[in-house]
Design an enzyme around this catalytic site. Structure first.
Site, PDB file in Angstrom:
ATOM      1  N   LYS A  33       1.080  -1.004  -0.096  1.00 40.04           N
ATOM      2  CA  LYS A  33       0.441   0.155  -0.059  1.00 40.04           C
ATOM      3  C   LYS A  33       1.209   1.414  -0.350  1.00 40.04           C
ATOM      4  O   LYS A  33       1.954   1.101   0.228  1.00 40.04           O
ATOM      5  CB  LYS A  33      -0.927  -0.033   1.109  1.00 40.04           C
ATOM      6  N   ARG A 117     -10.942  -0.282  15.561  1.00 43.31           N
ATOM      7  CA  ARG A 117     -10.353   0.969  13.990  1.00 43.31           C
ATOM      8  C   ARG A 117     -11.399   0.222  12.946  1.00 43.31           C
ATOM      9  O   ARG A 117     -12.296   0.736  12.773  1.00 43.31           O
ATOM     10  CB  ARG A 117      -8.952   0.947  13.786  1.00 43.31           C
ATOM     11  N   TYR A 248      15.603  30.405   3.520  1.00 48.77           N
ATOM     12  CA  TYR A 248      14.133  31.487   4.168  1.00 48.77           C
ATOM     13  C   TYR A 248      14.156  31.661   5.643  1.00 48.77           C
ATOM     14  O   TYR A 248      14.220  30.841   6.235  1.00 48.77           O
ATOM     15  CB  TYR A 248      12.946  30.392   4.056  1.00 48.77           C
TER      16      TYR A 248
HETATM   17  C1  LIG Z   1      -0.563  -1.593   6.861  1.00 45.20           C
HETATM   18  C2  LIG Z   1      -0.404  -3.496   7.278  1.00 45.20           C
HETATM   19  C3  LIG Z   1      -0.164  -4.224   7.791  1.00 45.20           C
HETATM   20  C4  LIG Z   1       1.183  -3.621   7.226  1.00 45.20           C
HETATM   21  O1  LIG Z   1       2.045  -3.168   8.404  1.00 45.20           O
HETATM   22  P1  LIG Z   1       3.770  -3.283   8.926  1.00 45.20           P
HETATM   23  O2  LIG Z   1       3.578  -3.063  10.455  1.00 45.20           O
HETATM   24  O3  LIG Z   1       4.207  -2.536   7.783  1.00 45.20           O
HETATM   25  O4  LIG Z   1       3.968  -4.927   8.906  1.00 45.20           O
HETATM   26  C5  LIG Z   1      -0.695  -5.241   8.138  1.00 45.20           C
HETATM   27  N1  LIG Z   1      -1.835  -5.555   7.606  1.00 45.20           N
HETATM   28  C6  LIG Z   1      -2.841  -4.329   7.487  1.00 45.20           C
HETATM   29  C7  LIG Z   1      -4.198  -4.516   7.701  1.00 45.20           C
HETATM   30  C8  LIG Z   1      -2.301  -3.097   7.172  1.00 45.20           C
HETATM   31  O5  LIG Z   1      -2.882  -2.652   7.657  1.00 45.20           O
END
Ligand SMILES: *Cc1c(COP(=O)(O)O)cnc(C)c1O
Length: 338
Positions: A33, A117, A248
């Site tokens: 993602k 969540r 800046y």
């Molecule tokens: C982002 C995510 C993961 C991965 O988590 P990491 O800490 O990067 O391994 C796994 N499961 C879900 C549902 C996530 O949203």
């Protein structure tokens, strides 16, 4: 032009270490993602395929579409079908969502085991399964997500226990409802590395694959190596006299004469502005003044400057996590696999 390098050896080494934890490559679902945590979605997908991974996890269907050819299975965490594929599985994040999926959609049911969540509540399991059956959806898996897998505060164990309980209940209910059995998964990177045995049918691994899992109490995680490094290119160099200010707001006054160059990486491309004035690169080069949109100044005259090769180090300067440093990196930055 500022650019990103992706170290294939480090990535493959990380996947070897992860596969030791899961006991099989096939159980690894690589989380891609957010542009593969800023690394580049298609770049990391193609490396994953080359390594022999077959499973991926993304947030959106549009991401899944881009990497469809690289995997056999893609879990979509938060989207509805617009251009479905037999490889795509859509997450049910609350009970009311079930009726919105078209018939025979492939789904996975997320259950809230304490993070509060996403996911149906544990006591909604039976209702959910009945609805899934009634709507004629294809349920592949039931899963949960840990909120505290990287902390030692008891929450991880509590969620784990809840999920164990839920699994048993689900198996019974599925039999009673004459529905096919499903697979179960719960581990993210931290959960995978804190356990001796991966009990799930799959682990959803993000940050560990990118080499940035910080778990002070787990030694195997220390062998992981950061995949991503960021380099910036010099735009100009000048001699700056003692007493002069830079950038800046004239926020820094030089304490001595110095050769200062301006590099083409600023907050517009993902350099967290909180690093202004204080950041020091892994090679010991000092950033001076405020980071601007497309520029940052350093006491250096190197043509190419390594800005960071371990996002967790940069994260410390602004009291954030490597996830934020990485996902801030804009997609337009060139990615080179080395
Ligand atoms: C982002 C995510 C993961 C991965 O988590 P990491 O800490 O990067 O391994 C796994 N499961 C879900 C549902 C996530 O949203």
């Amino acid at each position: 032009m500022a650019y990103i390098t992706l170290d294939k050896q480090h990535f493959f080494n990380n996947l070897d270490i992860i596969a030791k934890q899961t006991k099989s490559r096939d159980k690894i679902a690589l989380v891609l993602k957010d542009n593969a945590y800023g690394h580049g979605l298609c770049e990391m997908a193609s490396l994953a395929k080359e390594y022999g991974l077959t499973k991926a996890v993304v947030q959106l269907e549009s991401e899944a579409v881009q990497i469809k050819d690289f995997f056999e299975y893609i879990l979509i965490l938060a989207d509805t079908p617009k251009s479905p594929s037999e490889k795509f599985y859509y997450t049910v994040n609350e009970l009311q969502m079930i009726e919105k999926f078209p018939q025979s959609t492939q789904i996975e049911l997320k259950v809230n085991t304490g993070m509060n969540r996403n996911g149906i509540e544990m006591d909604e399991l039976e209702d959910a399964l009945v609805m899934i059956k009634k709507c004629n959806l294809q349920l592949r898996a039931i899963f949960t997500h840990h909120g505290c897998a990287d902390e030692e505060n008891g929450f991880y164990e509590m969620q784990k226990k809840n999920f164990e309980h839920l699994k048993l209940k689900a198996e019974v209910l599925l039999r009673e409802l004459e529905m096919p059995q499903v697979v179960f998964h719960s581990s993210n990177s931290a959960a995978l590395f804190r356990e001796q045995d991966c009990d799930g049918d799959m682990a959803r691994v993000g940050i560990a694959a990118y080499g940035l899992l910080e778990l002070p109490f787990v030694t195997e995680a220390k062998k992981l190596q950061a995949v991503l490094a960021l380099y910036a290119s010099k735009l100009s160099t000048r001699k700056v006299k003692r007493g002069s200010c830079i950038g800046y707001g004239a926020s820094v006054t030089m304490q001595e004469d110095a050769l200062v160059s301006n590099y083409d990486f600023g907050y517009g491309a993902g350099f967290l502005r909180g690093c202004s004035n204080s950041y020091i690169t892994p090679e010991g080069v000092n950033l001076v003044g405020r980071i601007s949109m497309d520029n940052a100044s350093f006491v250096s005259d190197l043509d190419e400057l390594l800005i960071f090769n371990d996002a967790s180090q940069l994260a410390k300067y602004v009291e954030t996590i490597s996830y934020e440093v990485l996902t801030s990196l804009k997609p337009h930055l060139k990615r080179k696999i080395i």
